[in-house]
Design a protein around this motif. Structure first.
Motif, PDB file in Angstrom:
ATOM      1  N   ARG A  14      -7.500   2.539  -8.082  1.00 29.92           N
ATOM      2  CA  ARG A  14      -8.582   1.568  -8.245  1.00 29.92           C
ATOM      3  C   ARG A  14      -8.723   0.807  -6.932  1.00 29.92           C
ATOM      4  O   ARG A  14      -7.817   0.815  -6.100  1.00 29.92           O
ATOM      5  N   LEU A  15      -9.837   0.114  -6.764  1.00 29.34           N
ATOM      6  CA  LEU A  15     -10.021  -0.674  -5.547  1.00 29.34           C
ATOM      7  C   LEU A  15      -8.939  -1.743  -5.416  1.00 29.34           C
ATOM      8  O   LEU A  15      -8.509  -2.076  -4.322  1.00 29.34           O
ATOM      9  N   GLN A  16      -8.469  -2.265  -6.554  1.00 33.87           N
ATOM     10  CA  GLN A  16      -7.449  -3.313  -6.543  1.00 33.87           C
ATOM     11  C   GLN A  16      -6.093  -2.791  -6.089  1.00 33.87           C
ATOM     12  O   GLN A  16      -5.183  -3.572  -5.815  1.00 33.87           O
ATOM     13  N   ASP A  17      -5.912  -1.460  -6.009  1.00 36.42           N
ATOM     14  CA  ASP A  17      -4.637  -0.892  -5.584  1.00 36.42           C
ATOM     15  C   ASP A  17      -4.464  -0.917  -4.069  1.00 36.42           C
ATOM     16  O   ASP A  17      -3.381  -0.611  -3.571  1.00 36.42           O
ATOM     17  N   ALA A  18      -5.501  -1.267  -3.338  1.00 36.25           N
ATOM     18  CA  ALA A  18      -5.400  -1.337  -1.872  1.00 36.25           C
ATOM     19  C   ALA A  18      -4.480  -2.493  -1.491  1.00 36.25           C
ATOM     20  O   ALA A  18      -4.602  -3.591  -2.034  1.00 36.25           O
ATOM     21  N   GLY A  19      -3.557  -2.221  -0.585  1.00 30.37           N
ATOM     22  CA  GLY A  19      -2.645  -3.272  -0.155  1.00 30.37           C
ATOM     23  C   GLY A  19      -1.397  -2.715   0.477  1.00 30.37           C
ATOM     24  O   GLY A  19      -1.383  -1.605   1.016  1.00 30.37           O
ATOM     25  N   TYR A  20      -0.327  -3.481   0.396  1.00 28.24           N
ATOM     26  CA  TYR A  20       0.934  -3.167   1.053  1.00 28.24           C
ATOM     27  C   TYR A  20       1.974  -2.849  -0.015  1.00 28.24           C
ATOM     28  O   TYR A  20       2.182  -3.630  -0.946  1.00 28.24           O
ATOM     29  N   TYR A  21       2.627  -1.690   0.110  1.00 27.34           N
ATOM     30  CA  TYR A  21       3.654  -1.265  -0.838  1.00 27.34           C
ATOM     31  C   TYR A  21       4.999  -1.259  -0.124  1.00 27.34           C
ATOM     32  O   TYR A  21       5.121  -0.726   0.981  1.00 27.34           O
ATOM     33  N   VAL A  22       6.007  -1.852  -0.760  1.00 27.82           N
ATOM     34  CA  VAL A  22       7.342  -1.965  -0.167  1.00 27.82           C
ATOM     35  C   VAL A  22       8.349  -1.278  -1.079  1.00 27.82           C
ATOM     36  O   VAL A  22       8.384  -1.542  -2.286  1.00 27.82           O
ATOM     37  N   VAL A  23       9.141  -0.387  -0.493  1.00 24.99           N
ATOM     38  CA  VAL A  23      10.259   0.209  -1.218  1.00 24.99           C
ATOM     39  C   VAL A  23      11.532  -0.454  -0.712  1.00 24.99           C
ATOM     40  O   VAL A  23      11.748  -0.574   0.496  1.00 24.99           O
ATOM     41  N   THR A  24      12.351  -0.935  -1.655  1.00 25.94           N
ATOM     42  CA  THR A  24      13.625  -1.569  -1.327  1.00 25.94           C
ATOM     43  C   THR A  24      14.736  -0.733  -1.937  1.00 25.94           C
ATOM     44  O   THR A  24      14.741  -0.492  -3.149  1.00 25.94           O
ATOM     45  N   MET A  82       2.006  -5.646  -2.774  1.00 21.86           N
ATOM     46  CA  MET A  82       1.602  -6.947  -2.244  1.00 21.86           C
ATOM     47  C   MET A  82       0.198  -6.837  -1.664  1.00 21.86           C
ATOM     48  O   MET A  82      -0.132  -5.861  -0.999  1.00 21.86           O
ATOM     49  N   SER A  83      -0.611  -7.843  -1.959  1.00 16.12           N
ATOM     50  CA  SER A  83      -1.934  -7.959  -1.335  1.00 16.12           C
ATOM     51  C   SER A  83      -2.156  -9.432  -1.032  1.00 16.12           C
ATOM     52  O   SER A  83      -1.296 -10.266  -1.298  1.00 16.12           O
ATOM     53  N   GLY A  84      -3.332  -9.744  -0.534  1.00 19.88           N
ATOM     54  CA  GLY A  84      -3.622 -11.133  -0.212  1.00 19.88           C
ATOM     55  C   GLY A  84      -3.637 -12.029  -1.436  1.00 19.88           C
ATOM     56  O   GLY A  84      -3.365 -13.219  -1.359  1.00 19.88           O
ATOM     57  N   ALA A  85      -3.940 -11.459  -2.607  1.00 20.15           N
ATOM     58  CA  ALA A  85      -4.089 -12.266  -3.809  1.00 20.15           C
ATOM     59  C   ALA A  85      -2.876 -12.223  -4.735  1.00 20.15           C
ATOM     60  O   ALA A  85      -2.646 -13.157  -5.490  1.00 20.15           O
ATOM     61  N   VAL A  86      -2.096 -11.142  -4.693  1.00 18.19           N
ATOM     62  CA  VAL A  86      -1.062 -10.967  -5.705  1.00 18.19           C
ATOM     63  C   VAL A  86       0.135 -10.211  -5.120  1.00 18.19           C
ATOM     64  O   VAL A  86      -0.002  -9.460  -4.160  1.00 18.19           O
ATOM     65  N   SER A  87       1.296 -10.451  -5.718  1.00 19.96           N
ATOM     66  CA  SER A  87       2.507  -9.699  -5.418  1.00 19.96           C
ATOM     67  C   SER A  87       3.172  -9.382  -6.744  1.00 19.96           C
ATOM     68  O   SER A  87       3.461 -10.292  -7.522  1.00 19.96           O
ATOM     69  N   ARG A  88       3.388  -8.089  -7.016  1.00 21.97           N
ATOM     70  CA  ARG A  88       3.981  -7.742  -8.318  1.00 21.97           C
ATOM     71  C   ARG A  88       4.885  -6.517  -8.174  1.00 21.97           C
ATOM     72  O   ARG A  88       4.673  -5.662  -7.333  1.00 21.97           O
ATOM     73  N   SER A  89       5.872  -6.480  -9.036  1.00 16.76           N
ATOM     74  CA  SER A  89       6.813  -5.370  -9.059  1.00 16.76           C
ATOM     75  C   SER A  89       6.170  -4.185  -9.776  1.00 16.76           C
ATOM     76  O   SER A  89       5.518  -4.353 -10.809  1.00 16.76           O
ATOM     77  N   ILE A  90       6.360  -3.004  -9.223  1.00 19.50           N
ATOM     78  CA  ILE A  90       5.846  -1.779  -9.856  1.00 19.50           C
ATOM     79  C   ILE A  90       6.923  -1.181 -10.743  1.00 19.50           C
ATOM     80  O   ILE A  90       6.660  -0.833 -11.885  1.00 19.50           O
TER      81      ILE A  90
END
Length: 192
Positions: free
Chosen positions: A106-116, A65-73
């Protein structure tokens, strides 16, 4: 006389059993991580270290999750299946304890990672990580050195062109002078 009992032995046993079972369910999933805030550079690798304990085989899902996008890894069950999304399939490495490795940042990888972590009974627990990705400074130095080399080559070519034009100008001037000289000049030789 009436003998009034508040608790019977069987009632106490049932109550303790239910209480222990509820405590077991409440603590059925645990996620331990030594570090939740990570800083890496571009093109480095990062390892999100977790240790998941569960009473049964858990389903582990990582989300970015980041300010611009949220996606499943990706989602996986240790020893059963692994399902990584197309965007991450070449860069993610999964581990049975719930940990995840991400390579070639990459620079775009900066953000919040959540493990569920989810059990088949439906109970789940989340843990979050913050990843900061720094831009590598040597790339700027490399760009600067390549630019300086290109400008030096251009300056050398310009100096060579000026030298050649100067030579050509001098030859043209000399040729014009020779052309303007009369051809029938007679030179007399005198005796000594």
């Amino acid at each position: 006389m009436w003998h009034f009992r508040l608790w019977d032995v069987q009632d106490v046993a049932v109550f303790l059993s239910i209480t222990l079972y509820m405590c077991y369910l409440a603590g059925a999933i645990s996620i331990h991580s030594p570090q939740r805030s990570l800083t890496r550079s571009v093109q480095d690798d990062v390892f999100f270290s977790v240790d998941v304990t569960c009473s049964e085989v858990p389903t582990i899902q990582w989300t970015f999750m980041s300010g611009a996008v949220s996606r499943s890894i990706g989602t996986w069950q240790p020893g059963v299946y692994t399902n990584i999304t197309v965007d991450y399939v070449s860069r993610v490495q999964t581990f049975d304890n719930g940990s995840m490795g991400l390579s070639d940042l990459r620079l775009q990888d900066a953000g919040y990672y959540v493990v569920t972590v989810t059990e088949s009974a439906g109970s789940s627990k989340d843990a979050g990580f913050v990843l900061k990705v720094n831009e590598v400074l040597y790339e700027d130095l490399q760009y600067l050195s390549v630019s300086a080399l290109a400008l030096a080559c251009l300056a050398g070519l310009l100096m060579l062109a000026m030298w050649l034009l100067d030579k050509a100008y001098r030859k043209i001037v000399a040729w014009r002078r020779r052309k303007q000289m009369p051809e029938t000049d007679a030179t007399e030789l005198q005796r000594l």
